[in-house]
Design an enzyme around this catalytic site. Structure first.
Site: not given
Ligand code: GAF
Length: 406
Positions: A38, A44, A47, A139, A187
């Protein structure tokens, strides 16, 4: 511009060839699955603070191909050149409930972790081959795509209830217990639920996801790899998470999702400056992410780009997870007219940047980045190549990323 990466189908052909080479012959019932990496457009380090994120699945995938065996043995071979040695592992599935412990090689811990957290145990023995086009440590969620591929493979061997959110959570648990990264859910969630032509606005508290269409042919997303490898199982990621929890506790909140900037200012003298800055990033980034999703829905790309740059600056200055290479990539991209916004993406400390731009300036943008960014020194070695290799240009209309059975 053609993608420099192999497609899922090409990876499957390669995995099949390797299967025959490794195990001697094809099994009567071969299965192949894939799961995407992803890119996170914005949101950022929000979550694990129960906030919002806005990632999209990529046409970079991890493929797992193999077959069930009649015993309790697992044999897996990886084709990934970056994998730590050895590339083949073999272990016995415990029948007495003993947990599968993490060990060496590291890549195999994702396999063990997912088996451990699989929601319809026990799983039968199997032998398989894994290969991936998601760059390791870039990343772009190489780990989550591996976890989700393994989980999807196990579902073919022994079905579970097919609940997709529980599947993402099980893969997240595997990352916690077997890779040592106390990650959030982003993710794994987008690797399971991401679809072509859309980003997902994920509420990481309620686990609700709202698709945000991304099918404007005039728009391109460019991902640029700094080639600085990030490792989230060091101390920095867990430290950030702990600082956020500390800030929330000082504010008397369950998580920073519930805090406002006013709450933070009112408690300014109750926390140290570092904790304050971490919390400031998170509170503002959650708000930015919701606004960014709205802008994207309305086609307000300039506004979206502005929020991307604000996000990057906040990650650089307040959250301190960027690095010189990422900052320079963002600066270079933003110098080109027609670029809406650019930022680091993912956990940070290396990895990639993501840039939103008008399709017609893509070549100019790549060229500008190539000629204006210096060659960096990696450790004691100077790279002979510009560090922006490889580029991935994702034309949003061409994305197609099912978790597929073959
Ligand atoms: C990594 C983690 F795995 C995610 O959960 C998320 O926290 C991200 O860093 C930062 O936004 O990718």
């Amino acid at each position: 511009m053609a993608s420099p990466f192999p497609t899922a189908a090409e990876l499957m052909v390669e995995a099949r060839r390797m299967y025959v080479q490794t195990y001697g012959e094809e099994a009567p019932r071969m299965m192949a699955v894939c799961a995407p990496g992803r890119v996170n457009l914005i949101g950022e380090h929000t979550d694990y603070n129960q906030g919002f994120v806005l990632p999209m699945a990529l046409p970079l995938v991890t493929v797992m191909l193999g077959s069930e065996t009649s015993d309790q043995d697992v044999t897996v071979t990886t084709l990934n050149e970056d994998a730590d040695e050895p590339r083949k592992i073999h272990f016995h599935l415990p029948t007495d409930g003993t947990p599968l412990s993490p060990g060496s090689p590291k890549w195999a811990n994702y396999v063990k972790g997912v088996i451990q957290h699989y929601r319809a145990p026990p799983v039968p023995g199997f032998r398989a081959v894994i290969c991936s086009s998601v760059p390791l440590g870039g990343g772009l969620s190489s780990s989550a795509s591996l976890e989700v591929a393994v989980y999807t493979f196990l579902q073919q061997l022994k079905p579970d209830d097919k609940d997709e959110i529980s599947k993402a959570v099980a893969c997240q648990q595997a990352e916690h217990t077997h890779a040592g990264v106390p990650c959030g859910i982003m993710d794994q969630f987008v690797s399971v639920l991401g679809r072509a032509g859309q980003a997902l606005l994920i509420d990481c508290r309620s686990m609700e996801a709202t698709p945000v269409p991304l099918a404007d042919p005039k728009l391109v997303i460019l991902i640029t790899n700094s080639n600085v490898k990030h490792h989230l199982n060091g101390s920095e990621y867990p430290t950030r998470r702990r600082q956020c929890e500390e800030a929330a506790s000082i504010l008397g909140k369950d998580s920073l999702r519930d805090a406002t900037m006013k709450d933070l200012e009112d408690a300014r003298d109750k926390m140290d400056n570092v904790t304050y800055r971490r919390a400031q990033h998170v509170i503002k980034e959650i708000d930015r992410t919701v606004r960014a999703a709205e802008s994207l829905k309305k086609g307000e790309y300039k506004e979206f780009g502005k929020l991307m740059v604000e996000s990057h600056n906040s990650l650089r200055d307040l959250y301190e997870v960027s690095c010189r290479e990422l900052d320079e990539l963002v600066t270079a991209a933003m110098e080109v007219e027609g670029v809406f916004g650019s930022r680091m993406t993912g956990g940070g400390f290396g990895g990639c940047t993501v840039t939103l731009l008008q399709a017609h300036v893509i070549d100019r943008t790549i060229l500008h980045i190539q000629i204006t960014t210096p060659i960096f020194t990696f450790g004691n070695r100077t790279s002979p190549l510009p560090y922006i290799f490889p580029h991935l240009v994702v034309s949003l209309l061409q994305l197609y990323l099912p978790n597929c059975e073959w």
